[in-house]
Design a protein around this motif. Structure first.
Motif, PDB file in Angstrom:
ATOM      1  N   HIS A   2      38.652  38.688  28.254  1.00 12.95           N
ATOM      2  CA  HIS A   2      38.641  40.083  27.839  1.00 12.95           C
ATOM      3  C   HIS A   2      39.813  40.364  26.905  1.00 12.95           C
ATOM      4  O   HIS A   2      40.877  39.761  27.024  1.00 12.95           O
ATOM      5  CB  HIS A   2      38.776  41.003  29.058  1.00 12.95           C
ATOM      6  CG  HIS A   2      37.580  40.990  29.951  1.00 12.95           C
ATOM      7  ND1 HIS A   2      36.545  41.887  29.814  1.00 12.95           N
ATOM      8  CD2 HIS A   2      37.268  40.195  30.996  1.00 12.95           C
ATOM      9  CE1 HIS A   2      35.634  41.645  30.753  1.00 12.95           C
ATOM     10  NE2 HIS A   2      36.053  40.623  31.482  1.00 12.95           N
ATOM     11  N   ALA A   7      39.625  45.343  28.861  1.00 12.49           N
ATOM     12  CA  ALA A   7      40.065  45.318  30.258  1.00 12.49           C
ATOM     13  C   ALA A   7      40.465  46.709  30.725  1.00 12.49           C
ATOM     14  O   ALA A   7      40.139  47.127  31.851  1.00 12.49           O
ATOM     15  CB  ALA A   7      41.224  44.346  30.423  1.00 12.49           C
ATOM     16  N   GLN A  10      37.315  48.924  31.135  1.00 13.26           N
ATOM     17  CA  GLN A  10      36.612  48.579  32.367  1.00 13.26           C
ATOM     18  C   GLN A  10      37.329  49.161  33.580  1.00 13.26           C
ATOM     19  O   GLN A  10      36.697  49.704  34.498  1.00 13.26           O
ATOM     20  CB  GLN A  10      36.506  47.065  32.493  1.00 13.26           C
ATOM     21  CG  GLN A  10      35.815  46.586  33.766  1.00 13.26           C
ATOM     22  CD  GLN A  10      35.719  45.078  33.814  1.00 13.26           C
ATOM     23  OE1 GLN A  10      35.264  44.451  32.862  1.00 13.26           O
ATOM     24  NE2 GLN A  10      36.163  44.489  34.923  1.00 13.26           N
ATOM     25  N   ALA A  11      38.666  49.078  33.582  1.00 12.22           N
ATOM     26  CA  ALA A  11      39.444  49.618  34.692  1.00 12.22           C
ATOM     27  C   ALA A  11      39.293  51.133  34.775  1.00 12.22           C
ATOM     28  O   ALA A  11      39.159  51.696  35.877  1.00 12.22           O
ATOM     29  CB  ALA A  11      40.915  49.236  34.527  1.00 12.22           C
ATOM     30  N   GLN A  14      36.052  52.031  36.421  1.00 18.03           N
ATOM     31  CA  GLN A  14      36.100  51.806  37.860  1.00 18.03           C
ATOM     32  C   GLN A  14      36.841  52.932  38.582  1.00 18.03           C
ATOM     33  O   GLN A  14      36.396  53.430  39.624  1.00 18.03           O
ATOM     34  CB  GLN A  14      36.771  50.473  38.163  1.00 18.03           C
ATOM     35  CG  GLN A  14      35.939  49.249  37.839  1.00 18.03           C
ATOM     36  CD  GLN A  14      36.696  47.983  38.176  1.00 18.03           C
ATOM     37  OE1 GLN A  14      37.334  47.377  37.312  1.00 18.03           O
ATOM     38  NE2 GLN A  14      36.648  47.578  39.438  1.00 18.03           N
ATOM     39  N   SER A  30      45.386  53.103  34.535  1.00 23.53           N
ATOM     40  CA  SER A  30      45.011  51.755  34.095  1.00 23.53           C
ATOM     41  C   SER A  30      46.116  51.146  33.253  1.00 23.53           C
ATOM     42  O   SER A  30      46.473  49.967  33.414  1.00 23.53           O
ATOM     43  CB  SER A  30      43.705  51.818  33.288  1.00 23.53           C
ATOM     44  OG  SER A  30      42.641  52.276  34.072  1.00 23.53           O
ATOM     45  N   GLN A  58      43.633  38.381  33.905  1.00 16.64           N
ATOM     46  CA  GLN A  58      42.528  39.316  34.090  1.00 16.64           C
ATOM     47  C   GLN A  58      42.190  39.450  35.573  1.00 16.64           C
ATOM     48  O   GLN A  58      41.973  40.555  36.081  1.00 16.64           O
ATOM     49  CB  GLN A  58      41.300  38.832  33.317  1.00 16.64           C
ATOM     50  CG  GLN A  58      40.033  39.654  33.552  1.00 16.64           C
ATOM     51  CD  GLN A  58      40.115  41.056  32.989  1.00 16.64           C
ATOM     52  OE1 GLN A  58      40.876  41.290  32.039  1.00 16.64           O
ATOM     53  NE2 GLN A  58      39.366  41.981  33.563  1.00 16.64           N
ATOM     54  N   ALA A  59      42.177  38.330  36.285  1.00 13.54           N
ATOM     55  CA  ALA A  59      41.871  38.370  37.722  1.00 13.54           C
ATOM     56  C   ALA A  59      42.938  39.148  38.491  1.00 13.54           C
ATOM     57  O   ALA A  59      42.614  39.920  39.404  1.00 13.54           O
ATOM     58  CB  ALA A  59      41.753  36.943  38.262  1.00 13.54           C
ATOM     59  N   GLU A  62      42.414  42.845  37.791  1.00 13.12           N
ATOM     60  CA  GLU A  62      41.273  43.367  38.548  1.00 13.12           C
ATOM     61  C   GLU A  62      41.634  43.574  40.015  1.00 13.12           C
ATOM     62  O   GLU A  62      41.171  44.541  40.648  1.00 13.12           O
ATOM     63  CB  GLU A  62      40.090  42.413  38.413  1.00 13.12           C
ATOM     64  CG  GLU A  62      39.473  42.413  37.019  1.00 13.12           C
ATOM     65  CD  GLU A  62      38.381  41.364  36.862  1.00 13.12           C
ATOM     66  OE1 GLU A  62      38.155  40.588  37.833  1.00 13.12           O
ATOM     67  OE2 GLU A  62      37.756  41.311  35.782  1.00 13.12           O
ATOM     68  N   VAL A  65      43.555  46.805  40.191  1.00 13.14           N
ATOM     69  CA  VAL A  65      42.641  47.935  39.996  1.00 13.14           C
ATOM     70  C   VAL A  65      41.814  48.164  41.261  1.00 13.14           C
ATOM     71  O   VAL A  65      41.613  49.306  41.681  1.00 13.14           O
ATOM     72  CB  VAL A  65      41.727  47.687  38.780  1.00 13.14           C
ATOM     73  CG1 VAL A  65      40.649  48.764  38.693  1.00 13.14           C
ATOM     74  CG2 VAL A  65      42.551  47.660  37.496  1.00 13.14           C
ATOM     75  N   ASN A  66      41.357  47.099  41.908  1.00 11.19           N
ATOM     76  CA  ASN A  66      40.562  47.240  43.129  1.00 11.19           C
ATOM     77  C   ASN A  66      41.368  47.882  44.250  1.00 11.19           C
ATOM     78  O   ASN A  66      40.825  48.658  45.051  1.00 11.19           O
ATOM     79  CB  ASN A  66      40.030  45.882  43.575  1.00 11.19           C
ATOM     80  CG  ASN A  66      38.886  45.395  42.705  1.00 11.19           C
ATOM     81  OD1 ASN A  66      38.157  46.196  42.118  1.00 11.19           O
ATOM     82  ND2 ASN A  66      38.721  44.075  42.610  1.00 11.19           N
TER      83      ASN A  66
END
Length: 291
Positions: A2, A7, A10-11, A14, A30, A58-59, A62, A65-66
């Protein structure tokens, strides 16, 4: 891979769609999370928005963000919060400092003359936010912060070291219990003041913060009563006691202060116009009688 821009978009999507977040500035949060991860400023993110984000990074992004999507306070994710111009470490062992509490600091500073060697006590110090802000603004004052939680106290001590403030120290104590006969010119506190059955405790950031720092009995005033009951033993003559409290508790707090014998009682409003801080003065004066 990304790009930074994709990125972030996308965040944002979410965060905006999360049912656990009542109100959120998804774009701002974000960016904060990615800045934290990359140790970069906002301007850098904007200038490099088309750069690729490595898969491993990126992982990790994420994952952050989660955590936020699930409702975890961003202050706990970042591990810090700004308060009165100070960058403070925060952990789940401490309450997250809030802007309205700066009203309590302003109120205390108005009673602490610059250059005077005054003794200040912060009860239930948590991150040390109030004690550290006062110590930074009044370098001649000696500030003591106490907390009944050792993990919270460790955070306060760490913050004081990071800020290199030599005029503040912290000690373990359940309110006044372990302070002996120490007396102070000003006693400040942001104690627990939420009713133990208040539904807000199961909402927003409060779900993640330590309950012992939030709730205090059926009407939220158990700890405030304890502090008021013991304050005259630890207030110097003409010393001030001041609390942060709930928007609907000012009248009761004023009555409790008056019953204890405090005078010059008044309430200060917060940025939203709500009653937020109530103060009272020890009426005793220093004796000037000699036999």
């Amino acid at each position: 891979m990304h790009s930074i821009r994709s990125a972030l978009l996308q965040a944002q999507a979410q965060l905006n769609s999360s049912p656990r977040l009542e109100t959120v500035d998804a774009r701002f949060e974000s960016q904060l999370l990615l800045q934290h991860l990359l140790n970069a400023g906002r301007a850098w993110l904007i200038a490099h928005e088309n750069d690729s984000l490595e898969d491993g990074m990126q992982a990790r992004f994420e994952a952050l963000v989660n955590r936020r999507v699930n409702g975890e306070p961003i202050a706990y994710i970042l591990g810090s919060r700004e308060f009165y111009g100070l960058n403070l470490t925060v952990t789940p062992a401490t309450l997250i400092p809030r802007p309205d509490t700066e009203i309590l600091v302003d109120t205390a500073l108005a009673k602490i003359l610059a250059g005077q060697h005054t003794q200040i006590l912060d009860l239930g110090t948590g991150t040390g936010a109030i004690a550290l802000a006062i110590a930074q603004q009044r370098p001649q004052a000696q500030v003591t912060g106490v907390d009944a939680s050792r993990p919270a106290l460790d955070v306060a001590i760490s913050n004081s070291r990071q800020l290199h403030l030599a005029n503040v120290h912290f000690t373990l104590s359940d309110w006044f219990n372990d302070l002996g006969n120490a007396r102070f010119d000003v006693i400040v506190s942001n104690p627990p003041y939420i009713e133990e059955t208040d539904a807000h405790l199961q909402q927003g950031d409060l779900r993640f913060e330590p309950l012992s720092a939030l709730a205090s009995g059926a009407d939220g005033l158990d700890d405030i009563r304890r502090i008021i009951d013991g304050c005259l033993i630890h207030l110097k003559p003409q010393g001030w006691l001041m609390f942060e409290h709930g928007y609907n508790q000012a009248e009761t707090v004023r009555e409790l202060m008056a019953q204890t014998g405090l005078v010059n009682i008044e309430t200060v409003r917060d940025f939203g116009g709500n009653d937020r801080v109530t103060i009272g003065k020890n009426p005793l004066i220093v004796s000037t009688h000699w036999d």
